[in-house]
Motif scaffolding. Structure first.
Motif, PDB file in Angstrom:
ATOM      1  N   ARG A 114     -17.860 -28.153  48.340  1.00 64.71           N
ATOM      2  CA  ARG A 114     -18.397 -26.994  47.633  1.00 64.71           C
ATOM      3  C   ARG A 114     -17.510 -26.733  46.424  1.00 64.71           C
ATOM      4  NH1 ARG A 114     -18.386 -22.034  51.314  1.00 64.71           N
ATOM      5  NH2 ARG A 114     -18.813 -21.036  49.307  1.00 64.71           N
ATOM      6  N   PRO A 115     -17.890 -25.824  45.523  1.00 59.37           N
ATOM      7  CA  PRO A 115     -17.020 -25.522  44.382  1.00 59.37           C
ATOM      8  C   PRO A 115     -15.609 -25.207  44.837  1.00 59.37           C
ATOM      9  CG  PRO A 115     -19.149 -24.486  44.068  1.00 59.37           C
ATOM     10  CD  PRO A 115     -19.161 -25.062  45.465  1.00 59.37           C
ATOM     11  N   GLY A 116     -14.662 -25.798  44.140  1.00 59.70           N
ATOM     12  CA  GLY A 116     -13.260 -25.624  44.509  1.00 59.70           C
ATOM     13  C   GLY A 116     -12.656 -26.905  45.056  1.00 59.70           C
ATOM     14  N   ASN A 117     -13.521 -27.808  45.604  1.00 60.33           N
ATOM     15  CA  ASN A 117     -13.033 -29.118  46.027  1.00 60.33           C
ATOM     16  C   ASN A 117     -12.726 -29.958  44.791  1.00 60.33           C
ATOM     17  OD1 ASN A 117     -15.118 -28.629  48.594  1.00 60.33           O
ATOM     18  ND2 ASN A 117     -13.213 -29.656  49.094  1.00 60.33           N
ATOM     19  N   THR A 118     -11.507 -30.325  44.605  1.00 56.99           N
ATOM     20  CA  THR A 118     -11.148 -31.132  43.441  1.00 56.99           C
ATOM     21  C   THR A 118     -10.234 -32.266  43.863  1.00 56.99           C
ATOM     22  OG1 THR A 118      -9.268 -29.671  42.981  1.00 56.99           O
ATOM     23  CG2 THR A 118     -11.323 -29.199  41.823  1.00 56.99           C
ATOM     24  N   GLN A 119     -10.040 -33.181  42.947  1.00 56.41           N
ATOM     25  CA  GLN A 119      -9.094 -34.278  43.105  1.00 56.41           C
ATOM     26  C   GLN A 119      -9.445 -35.215  44.253  1.00 56.41           C
ATOM     27  OE1 GLN A 119      -5.133 -32.587  43.243  1.00 56.41           O
ATOM     28  NE2 GLN A 119      -5.184 -32.065  41.080  1.00 56.41           N
ATOM     29  N   GLN A 120     -10.736 -35.332  44.530  1.00 60.51           N
ATOM     30  CA  GLN A 120     -11.182 -36.271  45.557  1.00 60.51           C
ATOM     31  C   GLN A 120     -12.479 -36.948  45.119  1.00 60.51           C
ATOM     32  OE1 GLN A 120     -11.431 -33.544  48.909  1.00 60.51           O
ATOM     33  NE2 GLN A 120      -9.622 -34.470  49.846  1.00 60.51           N
ATOM     34  N   LEU A 121     -12.606 -38.213  45.490  1.00 60.15           N
ATOM     35  CA  LEU A 121     -13.844 -38.961  45.286  1.00 60.15           C
ATOM     36  C   LEU A 121     -14.525 -39.090  46.638  1.00 60.15           C
ATOM     37  CD1 LEU A 121     -15.546 -40.756  43.293  1.00 60.15           C
ATOM     38  CD2 LEU A 121     -14.232 -42.697  44.178  1.00 60.15           C
ATOM     39  N   PHE A 122     -15.806 -38.655  46.719  1.00 59.29           N
ATOM     40  CA  PHE A 122     -16.560 -38.706  47.965  1.00 59.29           C
ATOM     41  C   PHE A 122     -17.575 -39.849  47.878  1.00 59.29           C
ATOM     42  CE2 PHE A 122     -15.018 -34.440  47.437  1.00 59.29           C
ATOM     43  CZ  PHE A 122     -14.639 -34.034  48.714  1.00 59.29           C
ATOM     44  N   ILE A 123     -17.497 -40.806  48.790  1.00 59.56           N
ATOM     45  CA  ILE A 123     -18.360 -41.985  48.771  1.00 59.56           C
ATOM     46  C   ILE A 123     -19.171 -42.026  50.066  1.00 59.56           C
ATOM     47  CG2 ILE A 123     -18.428 -44.499  48.525  1.00 59.56           C
ATOM     48  CD1 ILE A 123     -15.425 -44.201  47.548  1.00 59.56           C
ATOM     49  N   VAL A 124     -20.478 -42.240  49.936  1.00 56.80           N
ATOM     50  CA  VAL A 124     -21.338 -42.319  51.113  1.00 56.80           C
ATOM     51  C   VAL A 124     -21.289 -43.738  51.675  1.00 56.80           C
ATOM     52  CG1 VAL A 124     -23.679 -42.033  52.015  1.00 56.80           C
ATOM     53  CG2 VAL A 124     -22.865 -40.536  50.192  1.00 56.80           C
ATOM     54  N   ALA A 125     -20.816 -43.876  52.900  1.00 54.41           N
ATOM     55  CA  ALA A 125     -20.799 -45.179  53.571  1.00 54.41           C
ATOM     56  C   ALA A 125     -22.025 -45.343  54.459  1.00 54.41           C
ATOM     57  CB  ALA A 125     -19.531 -45.328  54.405  1.00 54.41           C
ATOM     58  N   ARG A 126     -22.474 -44.244  55.048  1.00 53.77           N
ATOM     59  CA  ARG A 126     -23.635 -44.274  55.937  1.00 53.77           C
ATOM     60  C   ARG A 126     -24.333 -42.924  55.875  1.00 53.77           C
ATOM     61  NH1 ARG A 126     -24.139 -42.571  61.069  1.00 53.77           N
ATOM     62  NH2 ARG A 126     -21.889 -42.369  61.347  1.00 53.77           N
ATOM     63  N   GLY A 127     -25.678 -42.945  55.883  1.00 53.89           N
ATOM     64  CA  GLY A 127     -26.436 -41.704  55.843  1.00 53.89           C
ATOM     65  C   GLY A 127     -26.859 -41.337  54.431  1.00 53.89           C
ATOM     66  N   THR A 128     -27.315 -40.096  54.257  1.00 51.20           N
ATOM     67  CA  THR A 128     -27.721 -39.589  52.944  1.00 51.20           C
ATOM     68  C   THR A 128     -27.155 -38.190  52.736  1.00 51.20           C
ATOM     69  OG1 THR A 128     -29.808 -38.756  53.884  1.00 51.20           O
ATOM     70  CG2 THR A 128     -29.867 -40.921  52.823  1.00 51.20           C
ATOM     71  N   VAL A 129     -26.867 -37.883  51.477  1.00 53.78           N
ATOM     72  CA  VAL A 129     -26.235 -36.614  51.116  1.00 53.78           C
ATOM     73  C   VAL A 129     -26.954 -36.026  49.908  1.00 53.78           C
ATOM     74  CG1 VAL A 129     -24.129 -35.535  50.225  1.00 53.78           C
ATOM     75  CG2 VAL A 129     -23.979 -37.304  52.006  1.00 53.78           C
ATOM     76  N   LYS A 130     -27.312 -34.748  49.974  1.00 49.38           N
ATOM     77  CA  LYS A 130     -27.918 -34.114  48.804  1.00 49.38           C
ATOM     78  C   LYS A 130     -26.861 -33.311  48.063  1.00 49.38           C
ATOM     79  CE  LYS A 130     -29.723 -29.864  50.978  1.00 49.38           C
ATOM     80  NZ  LYS A 130     -30.928 -29.030  51.164  1.00 49.38           N
ATOM     81  N   VAL A 131     -26.916 -33.397  46.746  1.00 43.96           N
ATOM     82  CA  VAL A 131     -26.015 -32.655  45.873  1.00 43.96           C
ATOM     83  C   VAL A 131     -26.849 -31.596  45.164  1.00 43.96           C
ATOM     84  CG1 VAL A 131     -24.433 -32.788  43.904  1.00 43.96           C
ATOM     85  CG2 VAL A 131     -24.554 -34.672  45.553  1.00 43.96           C
TER      86      VAL A 131
END
Length: 224
Positions: free
Chosen positions: A45-62
């Protein structure tokens, strides 16, 4: 819940790491943190910084929230896709949320770790930049859709644009109808009616999310 190391899971799923040799890919694996998320669970959510999020399995909505607090769908991430590359270079997450739409596994890479990798692999840095530009272009295209006054104009423009991106006129819409409605700034009921109108005039054929564009010139005439 952190699931620990799982060798060669994330690197082999993510196209941006294909530019690395075997040795560097193994180095990436040692830096990645794996987490399991249940369907409906928030990933960031807003405030999460300095990380790269990669989907390995499943689906994610932004998505982001409108001024009225409504959810505005932006994109769906599938295995191999990621979010947060700009946050690794000093940008802040001021508006984006992500939610797992299925049980998912996410690879998380921290800024300090990735910066060390980029120093060793300029090719990876270039690949990240290219993907960031492509994502910006997609967001600009969405803004163009929303500028169009009528919903049928937005829908027609979206269908033609998607066909051109995929380079085919028979395709599956890459999001649920409810999400497409939010993306185009309307309701599912109104979207359904507009689809039926396009079918009745012979511009498209549709079976749920499967669409065939039978008259692209007719679709383009709607908003031109």
């Amino acid at each position: 819940m952190d699931t620990g190391k799982k060798k060669h899971l994330c690197v082999h799923f993510v196209p941006i790491f294909a530019v690395l040799d075997q040795n560097n890919q193994e180095q990436v694996e040692e830096l990645i943190h794996y987490r399991e998320f249940k369907q409906g669970e928030q990933i960031f959510r807003p405030g999460n910084t300095q990380q790269l999020f990669i989907v390995a399995r499943g689906t994610v909505k932004v998505y982001q929230l409108t001024a009225g607090g409504k959810e505005q769908f932006l994109r769906m991430l599938t295995p191999g896709e990621y979010e947060g590359e700009t946050w690794l270079f000093g940008d802040s997450n001021n508006s984006l949320y992500a939610e797992s739409t299925t049980d998912s596994q996410i690879c998380i890479l921290h800024r300090t770790d990735l910066q060390q990798l980029l120093k060793k692999s300029p090719a990876l840095a270039i690949k990240l930049l290219e993907n960031s530009v492509a994502k910006t272009i997609t967001l600009e295209q969405q803004n163009k859709f929303l500028v169009l006054e009528r919903i049928e104009e937005r829908l027609a423009a979206y269908l033609v644009y998607t066909a051109k991106v995929l380079n085919k006129y028979t395709f599956t819409i890459p999001m649920k109808m409810k999400e497409l409605a939010t993306f185009l700034g309307t309701t599912p009921e109104t979207l359904s009616r507009k689809f039926k109108t396009l079918e009745q005039v012979g511009y498209i054929e549709r079976q749920q999310r499967q669409v065939i564009l039978t008259d692209t010139e007719g679709l383009e005439s709607i908003w031109e």
